[in-house]
Design a protein around this motif. Structure first.
Motif, PDB file in Angstrom:
ATOM      1  N   ASP A 206       0.837  -1.205   0.000  1.00  0.00           N
ATOM      2  CA  ASP A 206       0.000   0.000   0.000  1.00  0.00           C
ATOM      3  C   ASP A 206       0.870   1.253   0.000  1.00  0.00           C
ATOM      4  OD1 ASP A 206      -2.654  -1.044   0.004  1.00  0.00           O
ATOM      5  OD2 ASP A 206      -2.246  -1.801   2.035  1.00  0.00           O
ATOM      6  N   THR A 245      -1.686 -10.372   1.396  1.00  0.00           N
ATOM      7  CA  THR A 245      -2.340  -9.192   0.829  1.00  0.00           C
ATOM      8  C   THR A 245      -3.794  -9.088   1.247  1.00  0.00           C
ATOM      9  OG1 THR A 245      -2.773 -10.502  -1.116  1.00  0.00           O
ATOM     10  CG2 THR A 245      -0.884  -9.031  -1.208  1.00  0.00           C
ATOM     11  N   ASN A 246      -4.202  -9.891   2.222  1.00  0.00           N
ATOM     12  CA  ASN A 246      -5.630  -9.896   2.545  1.00  0.00           C
ATOM     13  C   ASN A 246      -5.940  -9.134   3.831  1.00  0.00           C
ATOM     14  OD1 ASN A 246      -4.306 -11.640   4.105  1.00  0.00           O
ATOM     15  ND2 ASN A 246      -5.673 -13.380   3.806  1.00  0.00           N
ATOM     16  N   ASN A 247      -5.037  -8.274   4.225  1.00  0.00           N
ATOM     17  CA  ASN A 247      -5.214  -7.619   5.512  1.00  0.00           C
ATOM     18  C   ASN A 247      -4.933  -6.125   5.393  1.00  0.00           C
ATOM     19  OD1 ASN A 247      -5.359  -7.222   8.299  1.00  0.00           O
ATOM     20  ND2 ASN A 247      -4.559  -9.293   8.614  1.00  0.00           N
ATOM     21  N   ASP A 248      -5.419  -5.368   6.355  1.00  0.00           N
ATOM     22  CA  ASP A 248      -5.102  -3.949   6.390  1.00  0.00           C
ATOM     23  C   ASP A 248      -3.658  -3.714   6.777  1.00  0.00           C
ATOM     24  OD1 ASP A 248      -7.334  -2.913   5.438  1.00  0.00           O
ATOM     25  OD2 ASP A 248      -8.090  -2.068   7.326  1.00  0.00           O
ATOM     26  N   THR A 249      -3.119  -4.635   7.546  1.00  0.00           N
ATOM     27  CA  THR A 249      -1.715  -4.529   7.933  1.00  0.00           C
ATOM     28  C   THR A 249      -0.854  -5.014   6.781  1.00  0.00           C
ATOM     29  OG1 THR A 249      -2.394  -5.079  10.154  1.00  0.00           O
ATOM     30  CG2 THR A 249      -0.057  -5.184   9.698  1.00  0.00           C
ATOM     31  N   ASN A 250       0.226  -4.263   6.518  1.00  0.00           N
ATOM     32  CA  ASN A 250       1.178  -4.711   5.511  1.00  0.00           C
ATOM     33  C   ASN A 250       2.344  -5.363   6.216  1.00  0.00           C
ATOM     34  OD1 ASN A 250       1.113  -2.767   2.508  1.00  0.00           O
ATOM     35  ND2 ASN A 250      -0.552  -3.092   3.975  1.00  0.00           N
ATOM     36  N   GLU A 326       0.802  -0.632   9.795  1.00  0.00           N
ATOM     37  CA  GLU A 326      -0.631  -0.369   9.638  1.00  0.00           C
ATOM     38  C   GLU A 326      -0.816   0.416   8.342  1.00  0.00           C
ATOM     39  OE1 GLU A 326      -3.310  -0.927  11.901  1.00  0.00           O
ATOM     40  OE2 GLU A 326      -1.837  -2.331  12.743  1.00  0.00           O
ATOM     41  N   LYS A 327      -1.951   0.188   7.708  1.00  0.00           N
ATOM     42  CA  LYS A 327      -2.268   0.955   6.505  1.00  0.00           C
ATOM     43  C   LYS A 327      -2.782   2.332   6.942  1.00  0.00           C
ATOM     44  CE  LYS A 327      -5.227   0.239   2.561  1.00  0.00           C
ATOM     45  NZ  LYS A 327      -6.193  -0.690   1.993  1.00  0.00           N
ATOM     46  N   THR A 329      -4.998   5.599   6.954  1.00  0.00           N
ATOM     47  CA  THR A 329      -6.402   5.799   6.576  1.00  0.00           C
ATOM     48  C   THR A 329      -6.539   6.882   5.521  1.00  0.00           C
ATOM     49  OG1 THR A 329      -6.517   7.151   8.550  1.00  0.00           O
ATOM     50  CG2 THR A 329      -7.470   4.961   8.686  1.00  0.00           C
TER      51      THR A 329
END
Lengths: 473, 292
Positions: A206, A245-250, A326-327, A329
């Motif tokens: 991201d 790739t399935n999470n908000d966390t990278n 964390e991604k 916002t």
């Protein structure tokens, strides 16, 4: 008559029988009683036996308990004593450690200030008209100074980590921008040793994540710098890959690999220890403090990661670690727009009118350096040597910006700021703090004292340009 | 189609009894008996036997503290009870309470009640013991448990073959010239003394016990030489059936009763005196609700 006699006879007979029965019973009962008595006796004996046994057990128990009590209280006393000693030792050790780290942090500061003066002046000197020999001298001077600065920065970082003063920031970052920046920065070093630098960047990452840009940059610079140092005529590759790739966390896997001399298996563990390079001779051959990898390791651990290395002597090395981010916002587009706006503003700044600046600084060398930088940016610079002079200058003239050193004789920067704020127009005055204390927390102190912005010394050209750009907006 | 049932055998009844709660009786009686026979046995051995059966232990203590003995201090343990009441008293108490458990329930027939059978058993045991002690100057230790158990076979028949047992009682009621055990033999093929014999044998009680129970109607058939036990048991049983706490009356064996008395050199008048005194004691226990 006969009847009565018969009845009497009959009664007599019955009485005789009853007497016999009673006598017989008595003898049987006597026997029974004898048996009971025997039984009672045996019960009594048993009881007596049991009693003396109990007495014995009781005595033993008392003895054992007494012994145990003594033993335990003795042990407790020893423990208390030991504990006190240990507490004392621990306190001493803590104090010593804090003192050591503080001393190191302060010392590196004290060294950094004059060194920055030297470097700044050398930079300025390099831009004057020099002959080839002089230019060479100056460049060598700059190079040596930069190496020294790097070493001191390492020591400062290290002592900050040791003293627990280093905190990981959480701001929006763009990993790709940071990685490209690091590569650009390291390019010249890589070129010097004929190394090819490459970045492999996973597009699934991201754009905006939350992290500490300075520390990530530092980690990458350390690892790539390290790779360059031990590689000649080879390849250095930085790869950043998103693990899922399935999470908000990278969850990002960072890999720095090189084709250099590699590390012997038995030394792999040692290289992350403080002050250690692979072996003593390595230090002499390749230079460095031996703190770089240790700092890198600790920085990664502060970000909840763990660094590892795979290497073989003569076949290069690969350092890798995973960090979670964390991604952010914030939407990508907004960031893009902000970036574009900043770019435009920067361009505008370069063609803008002159900016008036009051530079409050007691150190002559720093005065000279800052003044040169500012003047190159089209600023009209006035100097105040301390806080009181600054207050006086503010009362006479208007400035777009005041650069205020914090530690000064006569009146320090905090007091001067507070005084100016109370004067007419003082509230609107833009005051930027300059501070030599690079420890975290200084920023908060400056802002609390009423200053608008904060610049850590040594003053960097880009930081000053950024500030000037922002006021031009 | 009714299935033809194999007639029940003594063995069937023994197996059934051993799988029922009656079986715990055998162990306790055998252990108490061992203590009586072992000259080195002590009060603590009896104590151990009673204490391994907690409900029995509680019953013994409750009875020891009852008005019967009117003790000034509370008896708190079996050991204490033995010291205060005497070894024999506690032993008999334990036997009474344990064997009595088996008689303390069951059907009430027109002519028969288990509780009545128990009253009879207790009376026979006490009478037999008193005859031994008062006439023969013997301890009477052995005869007491045997006498308590002499009709245990009837309990087994009643417990596991209630229909047939009722049939026996009905027939006996209509024609009491018949001997009760003869009707049993007709209906079952064996009588309650044979069942008691098999059961006591199964419980590994001493041979003279088994023998006395087996021949308590016919002491002259006893296989134990010179044993007075079957005769005294028979005499006590006969007296109780006829004039005391009875279960059935049996008349036509009076000659055998006289033969038995003669064999032991006893005098009917003296024996009857003993028996009547004993029964008074039993009736008193009954009045006070202390039979069980």
């Amino acid at each position: 008559m006969k009847n009565e006699v018969d009845i009497l006879k009959e009664e007599n007979e019955i009485l005789k029988i009853k007497l016999r029965h009673v006598q017989n019973l008595a003898s049987v009962v006597e026997l029974e009683h004898k048996k009971d008595l025997e039984n009672h006796l045996s019960v009594l004996l048993e009881l007596e036996d049991a009693n003396s046994e109990l007495e014995k057990i009781k005595k033993n128990l008392e003895y054992t308990v007494q012994e145990k009590v003594e033993e335990v209280s003795e042990m407790a006393q020893i423990l208390i004593k030991t504990n006190l000693e240990l507490e004392g030792l621990l306190k001493d050790a803590k104090q010593a450690s804090v003192a050591k780290s503080e001393f190191l942090a302060n010392m590196s500061h004290e060294i950094r200030t004059p060194l920055n003066g030297l470097l700044g002046m050398a930079d300025l000197l390099a831009e004057t008209n020099l002959d080839i020999e002089q230019k060479d001298f100056v460049e060598t001077m700059i190079l040596s100074g930069k190496s020294l600065l790097e070493i001191i920065n390492d020591i400062l970082d290290f002592s900050k980590i040791e003293a627990g003063q280093l905190k990981i920031e959480k701001v929006e970052i763009d990993i790709k921008v940071i990685a490209n920046g690091v590569l650009r920065l390291m390019q010249s070093k890589a070129d010097e040793r004929q190394n090819t630098l490459k970045l492999e960047f996973d597009d699934n990452i991201d754009n905006l994540l939350i992290g500490d840009p300075v520390r990530i940059q530092q980690i990458l610079i350390n690892l790539i710098g390290n790779a360059i140092k031990f590689t000649e005529n080879g390849y250095i590759n930085l790869s950043i890959e998103r693990l899922e790739t399935n999470n908000d966390t990278n969850s990002l896997l960072f890999k720095v690999s090189d084709t250099g001399i590699g590390i012997a298996a038995e030394n792999v563990k040692k290289i992350f220890e403080q002050f250690s390079q692979e072996e003593g001779s390595t230090t002499r051959k390749f230079g460095g403090t031996g703190l770089g990898l240790s700092i890198t390791k600790q920085l990664i651990e502060l970000m909840d990661g763990k660094i590892n290395v795979v290497s073989e002597k003569g076949h290069g090395a690969e350092f890798f670690f995973v960090l979670n981010f964390e991604k952010s916002t914030m939407i990508k587009e907004v960031a893009q727009v902000a970036k574009e706006v900043a770019q435009v503003a920067k361009e505008v700044a370069q063609v803008a009118e002159s900016i008036t600046v009051l530079l409050v600084e007691d150190n002559k060398i720093n005065q000279k350096l800052a003044k040169k930088i500012l003047e190159k940016q089209n600023c009209i610079v006035e100097i105040a040597n301390n806080g009181r002079e600054a207050v006086e200058a503010f009362q006479k003239n208007k400035y777009n910006i005041i650069f205020m050193d914090c530690q000064m004789p006569v009146m320090d920067g905090f007091e001067a700021t507070a005084t100016i704020r109370k004067l007419d127009g003082g509230n609107e005055q833009l005051i930027v703090a300059l501070t030599a204390n690079a420890m975290d927390g200084d920023k908060e102190i400056c802002l609390a004292a009423g200053m608008d912005k904060f610049l850590a010394k040594p003053i960097k050209k880009q930081a000053i340009i950024d500030i000037l750009t922002s006021i031009n907006k | 189609m009714a299935r033809v049932k194999r007639p029940v055998t003594i063995r069937d009844l023994v197996v059934k009894t051993n799988n029922s709660n009656i079986s715990s009786l055998g162990g306790i009686v055998a252990k108490i008996n061992e203590i009586i026979r072992n000259p080195n046995a002590q009060a603590s051995d009896l104590m151990t036997v009673i204490e391994t059966d907690p409900p029995l232990c509680a019953k013994v203590l409750r009875r020891a503290n009852s008005a019967v003995y009117a003790l000034r201090q509370e008896v708190k343990s079996i050991r204490h009870a033995i010291v205060i009441l005497g070894f024999n008293t506690v032993r008999e108490l334990a036997l009474n309470l344990k064997v009595g458990e088996v008689f303390d329930n069951g059907v009430v027939h027109k002519k028969y009640e288990r509780r009545e059978l128990w009253k009879h058993s207790l009376a026979v045991a006490m009478t037999a013991k008193n005859i031994l002690q008062m006439e023969l100057k013997a301890q009477g230790d052995d005869i007491y448990p045997v006498a308590l158990l002499h009709d245990i076979g009837s309990i087994v028949l009643d417990e596991f073959e209630p229909d047939k047992f009722t049939e026996v009682l009905d027939i006996y009621e209509q024609d009491n010239t018949l001997m009760e055990w003869d009707i049993e033999k007709k209906i079952f093929g064996f009588d309650h003394s044979a069942v008691g014999q098999a059961l006591l044998k199964e419980w590994k009680l001493p041979f003279d016990f088994v023998d006395a129970v087996a021949y308590h109607h016919k002491p002259f058939l006893s296989k134990v030489p010179n044993s007075k036990t079957p005769y005294i048991l028979f005499i006590a049983d006969y007296l109780c059936h006829n004039t005391g706490p009875q279960f059935f009356s049996y008349n036509d064996v009076h000659h055998k009763f006289e033969q038995a008395l003669e064999k032991l050199g006893l005098e009917e008048k003296a024996i009857r005196l003993i028996a009547e005194d004993t029964w008074q004691a039993v009736y008193k226990l009954e009045e006070e609700g202390l039979l069980f």
